[in-house]
Design a protein around this motif. Structure first.
Motif, short mmCIF file in Angstrom:
data_model
loop_
_atom_site.label_atom_id
_atom_site.label_comp_id
_atom_site.label_asym_id
_atom_site.label_seq_id
_atom_site.Cartn_x
_atom_site.Cartn_y
_atom_site.Cartn_z
N THR A 45 0.82 -1.21 0.00
CA THR A 45 0.00 0.00 0.00
C THR A 45 0.85 1.26 0.00
O THR A 45 0.55 2.24 -0.70
CB THR A 45 -0.93 0.00 1.23
OG1 THR A 45 -1.74 -1.18 1.22
CG2 THR A 45 -1.84 1.22 1.24
N LYS A 46 1.94 1.25 0.76
CA LYS A 46 2.76 2.45 0.93
C LYS A 46 3.59 2.80 -0.30
O LYS A 46 3.81 3.98 -0.59
CB LYS A 46 3.71 2.26 2.12
CG LYS A 46 3.04 2.38 3.48
CD LYS A 46 4.08 2.20 4.58
CE LYS A 46 3.47 2.44 5.95
NZ LYS A 46 4.48 2.26 7.03
N LEU A 47 4.08 1.80 -1.01
CA LEU A 47 5.03 2.07 -2.10
C LEU A 47 4.47 3.02 -3.15
O LEU A 47 5.15 3.99 -3.52
CB LEU A 47 5.50 0.77 -2.73
CG LEU A 47 6.35 -0.14 -1.84
CD1 LEU A 47 6.83 -1.35 -2.62
CD2 LEU A 47 7.54 0.60 -1.25
N PRO A 48 3.27 2.80 -3.68
CA PRO A 48 2.75 3.74 -4.68
C PRO A 48 2.56 5.15 -4.12
O PRO A 48 2.69 6.13 -4.86
CB PRO A 48 1.41 3.12 -5.09
CG PRO A 48 1.49 1.70 -4.70
CD PRO A 48 2.35 1.67 -3.47
N GLN A 49 2.24 5.24 -2.85
CA GLN A 49 2.08 6.56 -2.23
C GLN A 49 3.40 7.31 -2.22
O GLN A 49 3.43 8.54 -2.21
CB GLN A 49 1.55 6.39 -0.80
CG GLN A 49 0.16 5.78 -0.73
CD GLN A 49 -0.26 5.41 0.69
OE1 GLN A 49 0.51 5.56 1.64
NE2 GLN A 49 -1.48 4.94 0.83
N GLN A 50 4.51 6.56 -2.21
CA GLN A 50 5.85 7.14 -2.25
C GLN A 50 6.41 7.18 -3.67
O GLN A 50 7.59 7.49 -3.86
CB GLN A 50 6.78 6.33 -1.33
CG GLN A 50 6.32 6.34 0.11
CD GLN A 50 7.09 5.36 1.00
OE1 GLN A 50 6.81 5.25 2.20
NE2 GLN A 50 8.05 4.64 0.44
N ARG A 51 5.56 6.87 -4.64
CA ARG A 51 5.95 6.86 -6.06
C ARG A 51 7.13 5.93 -6.30
O ARG A 51 8.09 6.25 -7.00
CB ARG A 51 6.26 8.28 -6.54
CG ARG A 51 5.05 9.22 -6.48
CD ARG A 51 5.37 10.58 -7.08
NE ARG A 51 5.75 10.48 -8.50
CZ ARG A 51 4.89 10.33 -9.50
NH1 ARG A 51 3.59 10.26 -9.25
NH2 ARG A 51 5.32 10.27 -10.75
N GLN A 52 7.04 4.75 -5.69
CA GLN A 52 8.06 3.72 -5.86
C GLN A 52 7.39 2.38 -6.11
O GLN A 52 6.23 2.17 -5.75
CB GLN A 52 8.95 3.62 -4.60
CG GLN A 52 9.82 4.84 -4.36
CD GLN A 52 10.64 4.69 -3.10
OE1 GLN A 52 10.13 4.42 -2.02
NE2 GLN A 52 11.96 4.87 -3.25
N PHE A 53 8.14 1.47 -6.72
CA PHE A 53 7.62 0.12 -6.94
C PHE A 53 8.79 -0.86 -6.93
O PHE A 53 9.94 -0.50 -7.21
CB PHE A 53 6.86 0.03 -8.28
CG PHE A 53 7.66 0.41 -9.49
CD1 PHE A 53 8.45 -0.53 -10.15
CD2 PHE A 53 7.64 1.70 -9.98
CE1 PHE A 53 9.20 -0.20 -11.27
CE2 PHE A 53 8.38 2.06 -11.10
CZ PHE A 53 9.17 1.11 -11.74
N MET A 54 8.49 -2.10 -6.58
CA MET A 54 9.49 -3.15 -6.54
C MET A 54 9.69 -3.77 -7.92
O MET A 54 8.74 -3.89 -8.69
CB MET A 54 9.07 -4.25 -5.56
CG MET A 54 9.01 -3.82 -4.11
SD MET A 54 8.46 -5.15 -3.01
CE MET A 54 6.71 -5.22 -3.42
#
Length: 369
Positions: A45-54
């Motif tokens: 949930t948090k990653l897209p909010q931080q404009r990041q992805f694995m």
């Protein structure tokens, strides 16, 4: 022993009751779920909010181009110096062999690698290319349209299939840290159902039977105590709108992550179809409060030297995905690979992709807050 990022997240996340505008609170009242699985969902949930992805890669640490079974090896790591943040593996033929999967990889080895990935802060996902229980052939055998019906309650193969589900649950439950913590994983069965190349595909069963297959699978995992699982729904690119995308959706109470499997054959068609799928998924993600990802993608042999930054990134950077995963680097099939290896023509571009602040690899996960 390194403390995993999931365990650190649990301390901060508590019981996982506040994520995504109350989403986790609602979900956890509907099903039992371990705190480790809740922490995994919180990171998704948090990653897209931080404009990041694995970044992810299938079967990454168990074989690659020119090698098989080496310890601590990875084609991705050999190119960029780090493991993927997401690794995926397959459970196909666990129901038949018991000790290895359809790609002849030891299930013991996969278990070890999933634990190692967890302890370094990364994540793991499992697909299941399960054999056809009617014909005894592989999951691509679509010669019989009664297979799904046959494994549902009352069907002639129901008891046999429940035994297969039990083998999957027992195996997933056996993936534990030395301290006895069940490692949380993303379970992604019944994928690409909007095509008709698997026995559970669009033209091989009714909408009602497909949903029943999903619910039976989920309920059996719960009964077997596999509450460390998150669940992914991943059609292909066939749906033209959100109505088609959700036609066989098994329900918000089951699904945690929505995805898409999309492969490039023609660049223009790939970009258009992936962009359309991600637009649809963004709508569904918002309406159903589900995280989203590109659950499978890639360009076989990556013949475009700048594919990573000039084709893939321009599409996915526009959408709130949690991860993007490319398929395997086969060691037994010539020219069947989707990640670069040392000396590959796209390796330099992959390094640019790796160095982008938006892409996360295993070593970056400790910094996810």
């Amino acid at each position: 022993m390194k403390i995993s990022n999931f365990l650190l997240s649990i301390m901060a996340f508590g019981l996982g009751m506040t994520a995504c505008g109350g989403q986790s609170e609602n979900r956890l009242t509907l099903r039992e779920q371990t705190s480790e699985a809740s922490a995994m969902l919180e990171i998704f949930t948090k990653l897209p909010q931080q404009r990041q992805f694995m970044f992810g890669h299938h079967d990454d640490p168990v074989y690659g181009i020119g090698w098989d079974g080496d310890s601590a090896r990875s084609d991705v790591k050999s190119v960029c110096g780090d493991y993927p943040a997401m690794m995926s593996f397959d459970l196909g033929r666990i129901e038949i062999y018991g000790d290895k999967n359809l790609d002849n990889v030891s299930l013991d080895r996969i278990r070890q690698e999933v634990v190692a990935q967890y302890e370094r802060g990364g994540m793991s996902s499992f697909s299941w290319h399960v054999d056809n229980p009617v014909t005894g052939k592989d999951s691509w055998d679509v010669s019989d349209s009664t297979v799904v019906k046959s494994v549902l309650p009352g069907g002639v193969n129901h008891d046999k299939f429940m035994g297969w589900l039990d083998k999957v649950a027992d195996y997933l439950n056996s993936i534990q840290t030395p301290e006895g913590v069940k490692v949380p994983v993303l379970f992604r069965p019944w994928h690409e159902h909007t095509g008709s190349w698997f026995w559970w595909g669009q033209n091989l069963c009714s909408t009602e039977d497909y949903k029943a297959l999903w619910r039976m699978t989920y309920e059996r995992m719960q009964e077997k105590g596999a509450t460390q699982l998150l669940y992914a729904y991943s059609p292909g690119t066939e749906p033209k709108d959100s109505v088609e995308y959700l036609e066989r959706y098994p329900g918000d109470d089951i699904i945690d992550l929505i995805g898409v499997d999309a492969y490039q054959f023609d660049k223009e068609a790939y970009v258009k179809s992936l962009d359309n799928a991600l637009t649809i998924m963004s709508q569904v993600s918002k309406a159903h409060k589900k995280v989203m990802a590109v659950t499978e993608t890639g360009y076989e042999t990556i013949p475009d030297s700048v594919w990573w930054t000039q084709t893939l990134m321009p599409v996915i950077e526009k959408y709130p995905i949690s991860y993007v995963l490319v398929w395997r680097n086969a060691r037994e099939r010539e020219n069947h690979y989707y990640a670069p290896y040392p000396g590959h023509s796209s390796a330099d571009d992959f390094l640019n992709f790796y160095n982008d602040s938006r892409t996360l690899f295993a070593g970056d996960m400790k910094n996810v807050k």
